[in-house]
Design a protein around this motif. Structure first.
Motif, PDB file in Angstrom:
ATOM      1  N   PHE A 186     -14.047   3.303   7.605  1.00 24.98           N
ATOM      2  CA  PHE A 186     -13.488   4.543   8.141  1.00 24.98           C
ATOM      3  C   PHE A 186     -12.042   4.316   8.592  1.00 24.98           C
ATOM      4  CE2 PHE A 186     -12.403   7.413  11.597  1.00 24.98           C
ATOM      5  CZ  PHE A 186     -12.705   8.647  11.046  1.00 24.98           C
ATOM      6  N   GLY A 187     -11.784   3.240   9.304  1.00 23.02           N
ATOM      7  CA  GLY A 187     -10.424   2.938   9.767  1.00 23.02           C
ATOM      8  C   GLY A 187      -9.436   2.820   8.613  1.00 23.02           C
ATOM      9  N   ARG A 188      -9.861   2.122   7.566  1.00 23.62           N
ATOM     10  CA  ARG A 188      -9.015   1.980   6.368  1.00 23.62           C
ATOM     11  C   ARG A 188      -8.745   3.334   5.726  1.00 23.62           C
ATOM     12  NH1 ARG A 188     -11.179  -2.876   5.699  1.00 23.62           N
ATOM     13  NH2 ARG A 188     -13.111  -2.116   4.841  1.00 23.62           N
ATOM     14  N   GLU A 189      -9.798   4.144   5.591  1.00 19.73           N
ATOM     15  CA  GLU A 189      -9.646   5.478   4.991  1.00 19.73           C
ATOM     16  C   GLU A 189      -8.676   6.350   5.779  1.00 19.73           C
ATOM     17  OE1 GLU A 189     -13.662   6.989   4.966  1.00 19.73           O
ATOM     18  OE2 GLU A 189     -14.309   5.452   3.526  1.00 19.73           O
ATOM     19  N   GLN A 190      -8.590   6.118   7.081  1.00 16.93           N
ATOM     20  CA  GLN A 190      -7.693   6.905   7.940  1.00 16.93           C
ATOM     21  C   GLN A 190      -6.263   6.365   7.937  1.00 16.93           C
ATOM     22  OE1 GLN A 190      -8.783   9.840   9.282  1.00 16.93           O
ATOM     23  NE2 GLN A 190     -10.580   9.288   8.097  1.00 16.93           N
ATOM     24  N   GLY A 191      -6.034   5.266   7.239  1.00 16.96           N
ATOM     25  CA  GLY A 191      -4.688   4.728   7.107  1.00 16.96           C
ATOM     26  C   GLY A 191      -4.290   3.703   8.159  1.00 16.96           C
ATOM     27  N   PHE A 192      -5.237   3.262   8.983  1.00 16.64           N
ATOM     28  CA  PHE A 192      -4.912   2.234   9.969  1.00 16.64           C
ATOM     29  C   PHE A 192      -4.710   0.895   9.269  1.00 16.64           C
ATOM     30  CE2 PHE A 192      -7.362   5.282  12.613  1.00 16.64           C
ATOM     31  CZ  PHE A 192      -6.379   5.558  13.546  1.00 16.64           C
ATOM     32  N   LYS A 193      -3.851   0.056   9.853  1.00 15.87           N
ATOM     33  CA  LYS A 193      -3.551  -1.265   9.285  1.00 15.87           C
ATOM     34  C   LYS A 193      -4.320  -2.373   9.987  1.00 15.87           C
ATOM     35  CE  LYS A 193      -0.443   0.473   6.551  1.00 15.87           C
ATOM     36  NZ  LYS A 193      -1.142   1.294   5.587  1.00 15.87           N
TER      37      LYS A 193
END
Length: 161
Positions: free
Chosen positions: A109-116
């Motif tokens: 989910f974090g990756r999908e939201q664009g977090f690094k």
């Protein structure tokens, strides 16, 4: 076959999640001040995790919530860093691979939201949690990131997404 499933929180889960988080914190001997125990968010986790770039998952087994965890932007670092928040499991959920699945779902989910990066705070004596985080590529850092308000948490970890 699993008898449990991970799903997003619903309003009717709020009270069970609050009780779960607090019971695990009490079991672990965590201070009630300066930790998640006193977070106002526990009163309405559904509302807390509404909106963009946030999600809160529960693990349900036989109509009972046995674990939970969330992802949200890290206060003060919202653009690039998310925080793995309020990840707790009742004793009957531990040692079954549920934590690993939960972390994977949260990291996706974090990756999908664009977090690094993903950040988490914990306590030195929560050894099994720290082992799980380490297995999932979290590394201890010296100082806290962002502004969580959990001043009694003294172990800070981060990983790349």
């Amino acid at each position: 076959m699993n008898t449990w499933k991970i799903r997003e929180i619903k309003p009717e889960d709020n009270q069970q999640v609050k009780e779960l988080v607090r019971s695990v914190l009490v079991e672990m001997g965590v201070p009630k001040v300066g930790t998640a125990y006193e977070d106002k968010a526990l009163d309405d986790m559904t509302r807390t995790y509404e909106g963009e770039k946030k999600v809160y998952y529960v693990v349900e087994e036989n109509s009972k919530i046995i674990g939970s965890a969330g992802i949200a932007p890290l206060t003060g670092e919202e653009e690039t860093i998310c925080e793995l928040q309020k990840m707790y499991f009742l004793p009957e959920a531990r040692g079954r691979g549920i934590g690993m699945k939960m972390i994977n779902q949260c990291m996706d989910f974090g990756r999908e939201q664009g977090f690094k990066k993903c950040y988490i705070e914990t306590l030195p004596y929560m050894e099994n949690a720290r082992k799980l985080y380490h297995k999932n590529n979290f590394e201890v850092i010296e100082k806290p990131l962002g502004n969580t308000g959990h001043y009694n948490c003294t172990v800070f970890m981060v990983r790349d997404l």
